[in-house]
Scaffold this active site. Structure first.
Site, short mmCIF file in Angstrom:
data_model
loop_
_atom_site.label_atom_id
_atom_site.label_comp_id
_atom_site.label_asym_id
_atom_site.label_seq_id
_atom_site.Cartn_x
_atom_site.Cartn_y
_atom_site.Cartn_z
N TRP A 100 0.83 -1.21 0.00
CA TRP A 100 0.00 0.00 0.00
C TRP A 100 0.86 1.25 0.00
O TRP A 100 0.55 2.23 -0.68
CB TRP A 100 -0.98 -0.01 1.18
N ASP A 167 -1.56 7.07 6.17
CA ASP A 167 -2.63 6.16 5.76
C ASP A 167 -2.92 5.27 6.96
O ASP A 167 -2.12 4.42 7.32
CB ASP A 167 -2.15 5.32 4.56
N LYS A 191 -12.48 -1.18 7.50
CA LYS A 191 -11.83 -2.01 8.51
C LYS A 191 -12.43 -1.66 9.87
O LYS A 191 -13.33 -2.33 10.33
CB LYS A 191 -10.31 -1.85 8.48
C1 LIG Z 1 -3.20 0.17 4.59
C2 LIG Z 1 -4.10 0.20 3.40
N1 LIG Z 1 -4.07 1.26 2.57
C3 LIG Z 1 -4.85 1.32 1.48
C4 LIG Z 1 -5.71 0.31 1.15
C5 LIG Z 1 -6.56 0.42 -0.09
O1 LIG Z 1 -7.80 0.82 0.34
P1 LIG Z 1 -9.07 0.97 -0.61
O2 LIG Z 1 -9.40 -0.38 -1.09
O3 LIG Z 1 -10.07 1.57 0.33
O4 LIG Z 1 -8.72 1.90 -1.71
C6 LIG Z 1 -5.79 -0.82 1.98
C7 LIG Z 1 -6.72 -1.91 1.65
O5 LIG Z 1 -6.71 -2.97 2.22
C8 LIG Z 1 -4.97 -0.86 3.12
O6 LIG Z 1 -5.00 -1.93 3.93
#
Ligand SMILES: Cc1ncc(COP(=O)(O)O)c(C=O)c1O
Length: 355
Positions: A100, A167, A191
Site C-alpha cells: 500500500w 494512511d 476495517k
Molecule cells: C493500509 C491500506 N491502505 C490502502 C488500502 C486500499 O484501500 P481501498 O481499497 O479503500 O482503496 C488498503 C486496503 O486494504 C490498506 O489496507
C-alpha cells in the site's frame, strides 16, 4: 457461530448490522428506507453531523482540522494527497513499508518527485525501518501506520519535522493518536470504521490548497470541506453504518477503552503463536501489528490441514495474503476476545492432533 478474521471488509458489531438492516426497511420512523432518502433531507443531514461530531470526539480532532467523508477509498487518497499539497515540481518523502505504501508513492510520483526515504522490502516488509531522515526540500512525509498485508504497525509517529500524512486505513480508531502530529490522516472505512464506500479524511485547514494546482473540484479537499462532505451525493448508507459504529465505540467507552481490549486480544494470540511449536510469527516482534496478525507453519501440507480445522471451528478469513502466505488473523475493534480464544483453542487442538 462464525468468527470473522477477514482483513476487510470486515466484522462490525452485531448491533450495528441489526440497526443498519432495520434502517434499510424504515429509517428512523420516516417510512422510507435509508437507501431511498434524500441526502439533502434533514434526517440524513443529522447523520453526517453526528458522524463528524463522533469522529471529532473519539479522536479528539483539533478545531483547525476538517473531517471529511469522501469516496474512492484510500486508493483515491494516494492521488488526492499530492494533488492537494504537492506543488508542481515539488518533492515528497515516502516510507516504504509494503504494497500500500508503494502504491501511494507511485501515485505521488505521477505528480512530482518521490524520494523513498527507507524501505523494508529487503525482508518482505516484516519490519518497520526506523533509521532514516527526510530531505530538507520535501514538502511532506507519508507513511502507512498499519501494514495490513504484512502485520506490522507504526505505533509512534516517525520523528520528522515536515508536514506528515498517514494512511491509517487498517488501524484508525483502534488506539489513541495525537491528530495534531499529522497534517492529513486518511482511512478507508471498511476495517475499523464502517462499511466499504466511504473514506475518512482528517485534514489540517492550513494545508488546504497549498499545491497551487488548478484541480478538478471533485479532487479538491476544499470543495468537500466547504460543502460539509455534501459536494456531491455522498455514500449515504456507508456513512450511516459508520455513524452507528462510531456510536457503538463511544458507548463502549471510546478509543482508549478499545485500545486496551485490542492490546489484550493481540497479546493473547501472539502468546499462542510464540508458545506453539507449530506456528511462527512473520513480523519483527517489536513491530507486530495489533490489527493484523500474520503467522506461518513449516509446510504447505500443515497449513492446509490447519485451515481445514479452522473452517470446521467456524474461523473465517484467516488465510494469509498471497505475498506472505500462511495465515493472517485480522482482529479489528469489533472482533471479540471470544473469537481470539476460539482461534487459540484451534491452534492448541491442532498441536494435540499432530502429536
Ligand atoms: C493500509 C491500506 N491502505 C490502502 C488500502 C486500499 O484501500 P481501498 O481499497 O479503500 O482503496 C488498503 C486496503 O486494504 C490498506 O489496507
Amino acid at each position: 457461530m462464525k468468527h470473522n478474521f477477514g482483513a476487510g471488509p470486515c466484522i462490525l458489531p452485531k448491533e450495528v448490522f441489526q440497526e443498519a438492516s432495520e434502517a434499510v426497511i424504515d429509517f428512523n420512523n420516516t417510512g422510507l428506507s435509508i437507501l431511498e432518502i434524500s441526502h439533502r433531507s434533514k434526517e440524513f443531514e443529522q447523520v453526517v453531523i453526528e458522524a463528524e461530531a463522533l469522529v471529532r470526539e473519539l479522536l479528539q480532532v483539533p478545531d483547525d482540522y476538517s473531517v471529511l467523508f469522501l469516496q474512492g477509498g484510500a486508493t483515491q487518497q494516494f492521488a488526492m494527497v499530492p494533488m492537494n499539497i504537492l506543488p508542481e515540481g515539488g518533492k515528497a518523502a515516502y516510507l516504504d513499508t509494503g504494497v500500500w505504501a508503494t502504491k501511494a508513492a507511485k501515485e505521488a510520483s505521477k505528480l512530482g518527485t518521490v524520494e523513498v526515504v527507507a524501505s523494508s522490502s529487503d525482508k518482505n516488509y516484516n519490519y518497520i525501518p526506523k533509521d532514516f531522515s527526510v530531505p530538507a526540500d520535501a514538502t511532506y512525509f507519508h507513511y502507512t501506520s498499519n501494514n495490513t498485508i504484512y502485520g506490522t504497525e507504526v505505533f509512534e509517529k516517525p520523528q520528522v519535522d515536515i508536514p506528515t500524512v498517514v494512511d491509517m486505513s487498517s488501524d484508525i480508531l483502534s488506539r489513541v493518536i495525537n491528530v495534531a502530529d499529522h497534517d492529513i490522516i486518511y482511512a478507508g472505512a471498511q476495517k475499523n470504521m464502517g462499511a466499504a464506500g466511504v473514506t475518512l479524511v482528517i485534514v489540517k485547514n492550513s494545508i488546504l490548497g497549498t499545491s497551487g494546482r488548478n484541480l478538478p473540484s471533485i479532487f479538491d479537499y476544499q470543495s468537500h470541506a466547504k460543502a460539509g462532505s455534501m459536494f456531491n451525493t455522498p455514500p449515504v448508507f456507508s456513512i450511516y453504518v459508520s455513524m452507528l459504529n462510531l456510536r457503538w465505540l463511544k458507548a463502549k467507552g471510546g478509543v482508549s477503552v478499545i485500545e486496551q481490549e485490542n492490546i489484550i486480544k493481540a497479546r493473547t494470540l501472539y502468546e499462542e503463536i510464540d508458545r506453539n511449536p507449530l506456528f511462527k510469527g512473520t513480523a519483527n516482534e517489536e513491530d507486530r501489528s495489533r490489527m493484523n496478525v500474520t503467522f506461518v507453519m513449516d509446510t504447505p501440507e500443515q497449513e492446509a490441514a490447519f485451515l481445514e480445522l479452522a473452517k470446521k471451528r467456524g474461523l473465517v478469513g484467516i488465510k494469509g495474503h498471497r505475498s506472505v502466505g500462511g495465515f493472517r488473523a485480522s482482529i479489528y475493534n469489533a472482533l471479540s476476545i471470544t473469537s481470539i480464544n476460539a482461534l487459540v483453542d484451534a491452534m492448541k487442538e491442532f498441536e494435540e492432533l499432530s502429536k
